[in-house]
Design a protein around this motif. Structure first.
Motif, PDB file in Angstrom:
ATOM      1  N   ALA A   1      38.780  32.882  18.677  1.00 49.80           N
ATOM      2  CA  ALA A   1      38.471  34.153  19.528  1.00 49.80           C
ATOM      3  C   ALA A   1      39.445  34.536  20.394  1.00 49.80           C
ATOM      4  O   ALA A   1      40.003  33.874  20.978  1.00 49.80           O
ATOM      5  CB  ALA A   1      37.163  33.961  20.139  1.00 49.80           C
ATOM      6  N   SER A   2      39.493  35.823  20.780  1.00 50.88           N
ATOM      7  CA  SER A   2      40.651  36.332  21.824  1.00 50.88           C
ATOM      8  C   SER A   2      39.953  37.481  22.613  1.00 50.88           C
ATOM      9  O   SER A   2      39.130  38.051  22.408  1.00 50.88           O
ATOM     10  CB  SER A   2      41.882  36.693  21.085  1.00 50.88           C
ATOM     11  N   TYR A   3      40.791  37.719  23.706  1.00 46.08           N
ATOM     12  CA  TYR A   3      40.270  38.948  24.658  1.00 46.08           C
ATOM     13  C   TYR A   3      41.512  39.473  25.283  1.00 46.08           C
ATOM     14  O   TYR A   3      42.559  38.807  25.519  1.00 46.08           O
ATOM     15  CB  TYR A   3      39.569  38.216  25.678  1.00 46.08           C
ATOM     16  N   THR A   4      41.140  40.695  25.826  1.00 46.17           N
ATOM     17  CA  THR A   4      42.364  41.278  26.538  1.00 46.17           C
ATOM     18  C   THR A   4      41.402  41.847  27.647  1.00 46.17           C
ATOM     19  O   THR A   4      40.553  42.704  27.684  1.00 46.17           O
ATOM     20  CB  THR A   4      43.090  42.468  25.843  1.00 46.17           C
ATOM     21  N   VAL A   5      42.283  41.981  28.757  1.00 50.83           N
ATOM     22  CA  VAL A   5      41.644  42.193  30.316  1.00 50.83           C
ATOM     23  C   VAL A   5      42.745  43.356  30.939  1.00 50.83           C
ATOM     24  O   VAL A   5      43.935  42.828  31.121  1.00 50.83           O
ATOM     25  CB  VAL A   5      41.230  41.091  31.071  1.00 50.83           C
ATOM     26  N   ASP A   6      42.338  44.486  31.484  1.00 48.08           N
ATOM     27  CA  ASP A   6      43.165  45.224  32.295  1.00 48.08           C
ATOM     28  C   ASP A   6      43.220  44.771  33.658  1.00 48.08           C
ATOM     29  O   ASP A   6      42.465  44.007  34.005  1.00 48.08           O
ATOM     30  CB  ASP A   6      42.141  46.672  32.504  1.00 48.08           C
ATOM     31  N   ASP A   7      44.482  45.118  34.209  1.00 45.72           N
ATOM     32  CA  ASP A   7      44.799  44.815  35.419  1.00 45.72           C
ATOM     33  C   ASP A   7      43.986  45.751  36.483  1.00 45.72           C
ATOM     34  O   ASP A   7      44.429  46.680  36.728  1.00 45.72           O
ATOM     35  CB  ASP A   7      46.314  44.929  35.572  1.00 45.72           C
ATOM     36  N   ALA A   8      43.024  45.261  36.843  1.00 45.58           N
ATOM     37  CA  ALA A   8      42.168  46.268  37.623  1.00 45.58           C
ATOM     38  C   ALA A   8      40.949  45.406  38.601  1.00 45.58           C
ATOM     39  O   ALA A   8      40.925  44.260  38.324  1.00 45.58           O
ATOM     40  CB  ALA A   8      41.343  47.242  36.774  1.00 45.58           C
ATOM     41  N   SER A   9      40.425  46.239  39.267  1.00 44.70           N
ATOM     42  CA  SER A   9      39.417  45.222  40.052  1.00 44.70           C
ATOM     43  C   SER A   9      37.952  46.277  40.214  1.00 44.70           C
ATOM     44  O   SER A   9      37.989  47.520  39.918  1.00 44.70           O
ATOM     45  CB  SER A   9      39.696  45.214  41.691  1.00 44.70           C
ATOM     46  N   VAL A  10      36.902  45.698  40.835  1.00 46.90           N
ATOM     47  CA  VAL A  10      35.808  46.676  40.960  1.00 46.90           C
ATOM     48  C   VAL A  10      34.833  46.127  42.254  1.00 46.90           C
ATOM     49  O   VAL A  10      34.991  44.792  42.369  1.00 46.90           O
ATOM     50  CB  VAL A  10      35.002  46.336  39.719  1.00 46.90           C
ATOM     51  N   GLU A  11      34.149  46.693  42.973  1.00 47.55           N
ATOM     52  CA  GLU A  11      33.547  46.308  43.914  1.00 47.55           C
ATOM     53  C   GLU A  11      32.026  45.802  43.410  1.00 47.55           C
ATOM     54  O   GLU A  11      31.251  46.617  42.862  1.00 47.55           O
ATOM     55  CB  GLU A  11      33.439  47.557  45.002  1.00 47.55           C
ATOM     56  N   ALA A  12      31.925  44.601  43.532  1.00 42.68           N
ATOM     57  CA  ALA A  12      30.537  43.981  42.885  1.00 42.68           C
ATOM     58  C   ALA A  12      30.247  42.540  43.699  1.00 42.68           C
ATOM     59  O   ALA A  12      31.065  42.180  44.358  1.00 42.68           O
ATOM     60  CB  ALA A  12      30.689  43.907  41.374  1.00 42.68           C
ATOM     61  N   ASP A  13      28.926  42.026  43.432  1.00 46.87           N
ATOM     62  CA  ASP A  13      28.670  40.825  43.511  1.00 46.87           C
ATOM     63  C   ASP A  13      29.372  39.764  42.514  1.00 46.87           C
ATOM     64  O   ASP A  13      28.907  39.814  41.387  1.00 46.87           O
ATOM     65  CB  ASP A  13      27.029  40.494  43.639  1.00 46.87           C
ATOM     66  N   VAL A  14      30.387  38.927  42.900  1.00 44.40           N
ATOM     67  CA  VAL A  14      31.197  38.453  41.900  1.00 44.40           C
ATOM     68  C   VAL A  14      30.463  37.454  40.945  1.00 44.40           C
ATOM     69  O   VAL A  14      30.276  37.393  39.792  1.00 44.40           O
ATOM     70  CB  VAL A  14      32.254  37.553  42.570  1.00 44.40           C
ATOM     71  N   ASP A  15      29.233  36.562  41.699  1.00 38.67           N
ATOM     72  CA  ASP A  15      28.484  35.830  40.900  1.00 38.67           C
ATOM     73  C   ASP A  15      27.645  36.522  39.595  1.00 38.67           C
ATOM     74  O   ASP A  15      27.573  36.205  38.559  1.00 38.67           O
ATOM     75  CB  ASP A  15      27.445  34.991  41.646  1.00 38.67           C
ATOM     76  N   ALA A  16      27.020  37.383  40.389  1.00 39.66           N
ATOM     77  CA  ALA A  16      26.203  38.404  39.226  1.00 39.66           C
ATOM     78  C   ALA A  16      26.989  39.226  38.306  1.00 39.66           C
ATOM     79  O   ALA A  16      26.531  38.985  37.178  1.00 39.66           O
ATOM     80  CB  ALA A  16      25.359  39.527  40.309  1.00 39.66           C
ATOM     81  N   LEU A  17      28.034  39.755  38.510  1.00 40.27           N
ATOM     82  CA  LEU A  17      29.077  40.140  37.514  1.00 40.27           C
ATOM     83  C   LEU A  17      29.199  39.018  36.436  1.00 40.27           C
ATOM     84  O   LEU A  17      29.535  39.446  35.184  1.00 40.27           O
ATOM     85  CB  LEU A  17      30.378  40.815  38.121  1.00 40.27           C
ATOM     86  N   ARG A  18      29.581  37.833  37.019  1.00 42.32           N
ATOM     87  CA  ARG A  18      30.130  36.726  35.939  1.00 42.32           C
ATOM     88  C   ARG A  18      29.213  36.656  35.199  1.00 42.32           C
ATOM     89  O   ARG A  18      29.344  36.467  33.817  1.00 42.32           O
ATOM     90  CB  ARG A  18      30.451  35.479  36.881  1.00 42.32           C
ATOM     91  N   ARG A  19      27.596  36.438  35.664  1.00 39.98           N
ATOM     92  CA  ARG A  19      26.493  36.258  34.500  1.00 39.98           C
ATOM     93  C   ARG A  19      26.351  37.274  33.506  1.00 39.98           C
ATOM     94  O   ARG A  19      25.996  37.164  32.560  1.00 39.98           O
ATOM     95  CB  ARG A  19      25.275  36.343  35.352  1.00 39.98           C
ATOM     96  N   LEU A  20      26.850  38.668  34.152  1.00 44.59           N
ATOM     97  CA  LEU A  20      26.695  39.862  33.020  1.00 44.59           C
ATOM     98  C   LEU A  20      27.541  39.716  31.936  1.00 44.59           C
ATOM     99  O   LEU A  20      27.240  39.883  30.712  1.00 44.59           O
ATOM    100  CB  LEU A  20      26.817  41.101  33.875  1.00 44.59           C
TER     101      LEU A  20
END
Length: 602
Positions: free
Chosen positions: A489-508
């Motif tokens: 399996a593989s992934y690609t992530v953009d170099d960007a950021s977002v305002e969020a609750d980090v723990d909640a976004l991680r679970r998402l």
């Protein structure tokens, strides 16, 4: 004293009687003479009190003058009676005096006798009238003195007690002889109070100097202490000299008690009327406004002067829909009823307030309403809190219903993997092949995933608290490691950021990545990054059919069947999105071949 004098002249000689009458009226312009020749007939006007003086001859055939005098005295004992006779003697004079004659005059020749007789009549009547006036005055004084509830007395100018009325004597349970002759301040009314004795002394001194003295004092009697309106006033003669003092005392204990009780009621009313938390109005029984407090005025743009005298139902606190009801409440309160009401009052800023209040009658001793007190409390804030509590209760109810639904889904979805675990372990025991154990382990991992999904979903509304800038690349790396996907399996992530609750976004992200792995191949490829309205996630899996997209986030829904379909992860995703105030949309992947989730964060 002035005024006409009615004279009855009795003589058996009509000619002489008429002559005497004429001369008498000529000599005395105040005299009105009535003649009578019959002594018997003379008694009738005496009985009727029509005469002021009787003048009678002595020698008369029916009865003599002495007998007539005795008859007159039987009817009116004090009326002047002059015996005017031509045959006088010491014996007759003596009998006349004994019978109570007023004057005795012997007839003589000439007219001078009528001048003398007229003078005697006027003097006798004046004395008679003066005596009657004195007697009437004495009776009036005695009636007032002894038939009053006030304590009254008479004093010499030096303060010595001359008289004390029955009310004063009874109060102190004493006798007249026990107090007459003593100074006022040594009387039994003042003996137990130095202050009262001093007031009595001061009262005598002031009145002796011609001044009225008045003071409220406490005195003691047989039934205890009484508060008395005490006064001493002077009585002067024609030269202005003080000849008597009149002390008086009016028991005002009950009046003082009533005033104190009234004042207590007034203070209670003032406390209510001035309560800053109450709207208060005072009305006549017909609803006319007498007064309103400042709190009530604060809700309307009108002065107190413009309200007093107006019907309460027409006041600006009431809209048209309430006016008829207000008039009914007033009528009921005027009939003695305690009326409770609730209403909505408009305010001068265009808003409104909710109030709860009462119309309370104020009654007199007969139970008739003399005033109506209207009071109301602004319960708008309480109503707001009540509505808020009701909303929270409904929300809690809906949340509990969702929890019940989640529990049902979990119970249902657990049956598959649990059954798989049991079946595979039975096969492993029967065959000894470890492949079945591996399958059982994977099923247990699904159970654990379901537990985590359930916990995440139930906590969604509470876990989103601290919002900060989250770096997408670093965050996704921790998610990928936690999932432990297949090596291919593989992934690609953009170099960007977002305002969020980090723990909640991680679970998402854990849920969507796990979903991609479970629904795709071992060599699944995913992308995570940012776009102009938020962040996105896509994979190269089988995608989600358009007809399923509206149901993907429903707890328990799954696009797979059998042991793999547990359907809780996407429900958790939606909860986290909503908790952030975001929106989530499902579409075809833009670069890969699977599904694309776009999370709108703006």
């Amino acid at each position: 004293m002035t005024g006409p004098i009615q004279v009855l002249h009795v003589d058996d000689d009509p000619a002489f009687a008429d002559l005497a009458a004429e001369f008498l009226e000529r000599e005395g312009d105040r005299l009105n003479v009535r003649t009578e020749t019959s002594p018997e007939n003379a008694l009738e006007p005496v009985r009727e009190d029509d005469v002021d003086c009787v003048v009678s001859d002595h020698d008369m055939p029916e009865m003599d003058g002495i007998e007539l005098l005795e008859a007159v005295r039987d009817e009116r004992s004090e009326i002047p009676f002059v015996l005017f006779t031509g045959k006088g003697s010491e014996e007759i004079a003596s009998e006349a005096v004994s019978a109570g004659v007023t004057d005795y005059l012997q007839k003589e020749g000439g007219t001078d006798q009528y001048t003398l007789l007229a003078n005697r009549i006027e003097n006798a009547v004046e004395r008679y009238r003066s005596q009657r006036a004195v007697e009437r005055g004495k009776r009036r004084f005695e009636a007032i003195f002894d038939n009053t509830y006030q304590f009254t007395g008479l004093l010499d100018p030096d303060g010595t007690i001359l008289e004390a009325n029955e009310a004063a004597l009874s109060f102190a349970d004493t006798e007249r002889d026990a107090v007459v002759g003593d100074p006022l301040w040594e009387g039994p009314w003042f003996e137990s109070s130095p202050d009262a004795r001093e007031s009595a002394r001061e009262g005598v001194e002031a009145a002796r100097n011609g001044d009225l003295y008045r003071e409220e004092i406490a005195i003691h009697g047989v039934d205890g202490e009484a508060i008395v309106d005490f006064s001493v006033r002077p009585v002067t003669n024609e030269e202005g000299e003080v000849i008597l003092l009149i002390p008086e005392g009016r028991d005002i204990t009950e009046l003082k008690d009533r005033k104190a009780a009234l004042r207590r009621k007034e203070r209670r009313f003032e406390a209510i009327f001035d309560d800053p938390n109450l709207l208060v109005g005072l009305l006549e029984p017909d609803g006319t406004i007498v007064d309103v407090n400042d709190t009530a005025l604060g809700y309307v743009d009108v002065d107190r002067e413009d309200l007093v005298g107006r019907p309460f139902s027409e006041a600006p606190w009431w809209t048209d829909e309430y006016r008829e009801a207000v008039e009914g409440w007033i009528d009921r309160a005027a009939d003695g009823e305690y009326v409770e009401y609730d209403a909505v009052h408009p305010t001068d800023d265009g808003g409104s307030v909710t109030v709860e209040g009462t119309f309370r009658p104020v009654t007199d001793a007969d139970g008739s309403a003399t005033r109506i007190v209207v009071s109301a409390k602004d319960v708008s804030e309480r109503e707001r809190r009540t509505r808020q509590l009701e909303r929270r209760t409904r929300e809690l109810k809906r949340r509990n219903e969702r929890f019940d639904e989640f529990a049902s889904f979990v119970s249902h979805d657990l049956q598959g993997p649990v059954s798989t675990v049991r079946g595979r372990l039975d096969l492993a025991l029967d065959t000894g092949e470890m492949e079945h154990v591996e399958h059982a382990r994977r099923a247990m991992e699904r159970v654990d995933h379901l537990r985590r999904d359930l916990v995440d979903t139930l906590r969604t509304g509470e876990v989103v608290s601290t919002v900060e800038s989250a770096d997408l690349d670093a965050l996704f790396e921790t998610v990928w490691t936690a999932i432990d996907p297949p090596e291919s399996a593989s992934y690609t992530v953009d170099d960007a950021s977002v305002e969020a609750d980090v723990d909640a976004l991680r679970r998402l992200l854990e849920n969507v990545v796990r979903n991609s792995i479970e629904h795709g191949n071992d060599d699944v490829e995913v992308r995570f990054g940012a776009f102009d309205r938020g962040i996105f996630y896509e994979d190269d899996g089988p995608g989600i059919a358009p007809e399923h997209r509206d149901h993907v986030f429903t707890p328990g829904f799954s696009t797979k069947s059998g042991e793999e379909g547990i359907g809780m992860g996407m429900a958790s995703v939606r909860q986290i999105v909503l908790a952030h105030g975001w929106e989530i949309e499902i579409d075809e992947a833009a670069e890969l071949a699977g599904v694309r989730f776009e999370i709108v964060t703006e």
